[in-house]
Motif scaffolding. Sequence first.
Motif, PDB file in Angstrom:
ATOM      1  N   LEU A 269       0.753  -1.337   0.007  1.00 57.46           N
ATOM      2  CA  LEU A 269      -0.053  -0.183   0.038  1.00 57.46           C
ATOM      3  C   LEU A 269       0.875   1.366  -0.034  1.00 57.46           C
ATOM      4  N   PRO A 270       0.605   2.265  -0.717  1.00 60.29           N
ATOM      5  CA  PRO A 270       1.192   3.563  -0.601  1.00 60.29           C
ATOM      6  C   PRO A 270       1.645   4.127   0.621  1.00 60.29           C
ATOM      7  N   ASP A 271       2.592   4.429   1.122  1.00 58.64           N
ATOM      8  CA  ASP A 271       3.038   4.955   2.220  1.00 58.64           C
ATOM      9  C   ASP A 271       3.076   6.568   2.265  1.00 58.64           C
ATOM     10  N   ARG A 272       2.106   7.045   2.541  1.00 59.75           N
ATOM     11  CA  ARG A 272       1.810   8.694   2.599  1.00 59.75           C
ATOM     12  C   ARG A 272       1.726   9.012   4.010  1.00 59.75           C
TER      13      ARG A 272
ATOM     14  N   VAL B 252      -9.870  -1.399   5.093  1.00 61.62           N
ATOM     15  CA  VAL B 252     -10.574  -2.100   4.056  1.00 61.62           C
ATOM     16  C   VAL B 252     -12.133  -1.428   3.928  1.00 61.62           C
ATOM     17  N   LYS B 253     -12.329  -1.043   2.692  1.00 65.27           N
ATOM     18  CA  LYS B 253     -13.525  -0.268   2.355  1.00 65.27           C
ATOM     19  C   LYS B 253     -14.673  -1.171   1.852  1.00 65.27           C
ATOM     20  N   GLY B 254     -14.197  -2.335   1.116  1.00 61.79           N
ATOM     21  CA  GLY B 254     -14.985  -3.195   0.422  1.00 61.79           C
ATOM     22  C   GLY B 254     -14.354  -4.350   0.124  1.00 61.79           C
ATOM     23  N   HIS B 255     -14.873  -4.958  -0.827  1.00 62.32           N
ATOM     24  CA  HIS B 255     -14.299  -6.503  -1.060  1.00 62.32           C
ATOM     25  C   HIS B 255     -14.769  -6.664  -2.677  1.00 62.32           C
ATOM     26  N   MET B 256     -14.025  -7.252  -3.165  1.00 63.99           N
ATOM     27  CA  MET B 256     -14.308  -7.716  -4.761  1.00 63.99           C
ATOM     28  C   MET B 256     -15.001  -9.104  -4.693  1.00 63.99           C
ATOM     29  N   TRP B 257     -16.254  -9.080  -4.739  1.00 65.06           N
ATOM     30  CA  TRP B 257     -16.943 -10.444  -4.672  1.00 65.06           C
ATOM     31  C   TRP B 257     -16.993 -10.970  -6.024  1.00 65.06           C
ATOM     32  N   PRO B 258     -17.013 -12.393  -6.122  1.00 62.51           N
ATOM     33  CA  PRO B 258     -16.765 -13.510  -5.039  1.00 62.51           C
ATOM     34  C   PRO B 258     -15.684 -13.762  -4.708  1.00 62.51           C
ATOM     35  N   LEU B 259     -14.750 -13.252  -5.279  1.00 62.10           N
ATOM     36  CA  LEU B 259     -13.328 -13.406  -5.150  1.00 62.10           C
ATOM     37  C   LEU B 259     -12.695 -13.190  -3.681  1.00 62.10           C
ATOM     38  N   GLY B 260     -13.267 -12.064  -2.967  1.00 63.11           N
ATOM     39  CA  GLY B 260     -12.839 -11.835  -1.772  1.00 63.11           C
ATOM     40  C   GLY B 260     -11.603 -10.844  -1.687  1.00 63.11           C
ATOM     41  N   TYR B 261     -11.163 -10.329  -2.867  1.00 64.26           N
ATOM     42  CA  TYR B 261      -9.997  -9.309  -2.860  1.00 64.26           C
ATOM     43  C   TYR B 261     -10.337  -7.935  -2.029  1.00 64.26           C
ATOM     44  N   ASP B 262      -9.572  -7.438  -0.904  1.00 59.94           N
ATOM     45  CA  ASP B 262      -9.910  -6.506  -0.349  1.00 59.94           C
ATOM     46  C   ASP B 262      -9.579  -5.200  -1.186  1.00 59.94           C
ATOM     47  N   ILE B 263     -10.403  -4.204  -0.892  1.00 54.02           N
ATOM     48  CA  ILE B 263     -10.463  -2.990  -1.383  1.00 54.02           C
ATOM     49  C   ILE B 263     -10.126  -1.999  -0.421  1.00 54.02           C
TER      50      ILE B 263
ATOM     51  N   PRO C 189     -15.272   8.696   4.025  1.00 47.95           N
ATOM     52  CA  PRO C 189     -16.165   7.841   3.483  1.00 47.95           C
ATOM     53  C   PRO C 189     -16.330   7.623   2.133  1.00 47.95           C
ATOM     54  N   THR C 190     -15.590   8.373   1.275  1.00 51.85           N
ATOM     55  CA  THR C 190     -15.595   8.008   0.000  1.00 51.85           C
ATOM     56  C   THR C 190     -14.417   8.569  -0.401  1.00 51.85           C
ATOM     57  N   PRO C 191     -13.235   8.286  -0.248  1.00 56.06           N
ATOM     58  CA  PRO C 191     -11.698   8.630  -0.775  1.00 56.06           C
ATOM     59  C   PRO C 191     -11.656   8.825  -2.193  1.00 56.06           C
ATOM     60  N   THR C 192     -10.721   9.504  -2.596  1.00 57.64           N
ATOM     61  CA  THR C 192     -10.484   9.782  -4.123  1.00 57.64           C
ATOM     62  C   THR C 192      -9.754   8.745  -4.616  1.00 57.64           C
ATOM     63  N   GLU C 193      -9.054   7.978  -3.833  1.00 57.78           N
ATOM     64  CA  GLU C 193      -8.206   6.859  -4.318  1.00 57.78           C
ATOM     65  C   GLU C 193      -8.594   5.418  -3.568  1.00 57.78           C
ATOM     66  N   MET C 194      -8.444   4.419  -4.261  1.00 60.29           N
ATOM     67  CA  MET C 194      -8.863   3.254  -3.780  1.00 60.29           C
ATOM     68  C   MET C 194      -7.754   2.148  -4.040  1.00 60.29           C
ATOM     69  N   GLU C 195      -7.547   1.127  -3.292  1.00 59.55           N
ATOM     70  CA  GLU C 195      -6.188   0.287  -3.724  1.00 59.55           C
ATOM     71  C   GLU C 195      -6.833  -1.272  -3.603  1.00 59.55           C
ATOM     72  N   LEU C 196      -6.874  -1.919  -4.697  1.00 59.69           N
ATOM     73  CA  LEU C 196      -7.482  -3.219  -5.014  1.00 59.69           C
ATOM     74  C   LEU C 196      -6.314  -4.122  -4.648  1.00 59.69           C
ATOM     75  N   GLU C 197      -6.164  -5.145  -3.750  1.00 58.98           N
ATOM     76  CA  GLU C 197      -5.236  -6.218  -3.467  1.00 58.98           C
ATOM     77  C   GLU C 197      -5.543  -7.224  -4.289  1.00 58.98           C
ATOM     78  N   TRP C 198      -4.721  -7.494  -5.200  1.00 62.90           N
ATOM     79  CA  TRP C 198      -4.964  -8.663  -6.265  1.00 62.90           C
ATOM     80  C   TRP C 198      -4.446 -10.043  -5.653  1.00 62.90           C
ATOM     81  N   ARG C 199      -4.911 -11.074  -6.281  1.00 57.67           N
ATOM     82  CA  ARG C 199      -4.511 -12.374  -5.897  1.00 57.67           C
ATOM     83  C   ARG C 199      -2.922 -12.510  -5.742  1.00 57.67           C
TER      84      ARG C 199
END
Length: 109
Positions: free
Chosen positions: A58-61, A68-79, A86-96
């Motif tokens: 994850l970016p170190d700022r 964790v703000k959400g998940h990519m279902w059904p794979l369960g990857y964290d966002i 509540p609604t940041p301008t940037e999200m990071e998807l952790e891929w498999r």
Amino acid sequence: MKLKLIAVVGVSYMFAAVLFAWFAQTYDTVSWFLDPPPNISVAGRNYKPSNFPPSTHLPDREGIEWEVKGHMWPLGYDIYGARGYPTPTEMELEWRDGSYHQYTLQGGP
């Protein structure tokens, strides 16, 4: 008995096809399970991939804590998004593979 089995298998295939189509529509791609999607939605906002390449962490700022703000279902990857927004301008998807793909808001509200 054979007819019931055929019916159950047929309904199962139809359910799987509808579910696959729903995820393809949600993530704007039919390869949603192979590659990071071209669109993710969190808290009613749509995020598109940024131009930055994936990173191994994850970016170190300064001053930003990730949660964790959400998940990519059904794979369960964290966002991940910035804590306290509540609604940041940037999200990071952790891929498999453990890489983090950056997504940002595009355009106005």
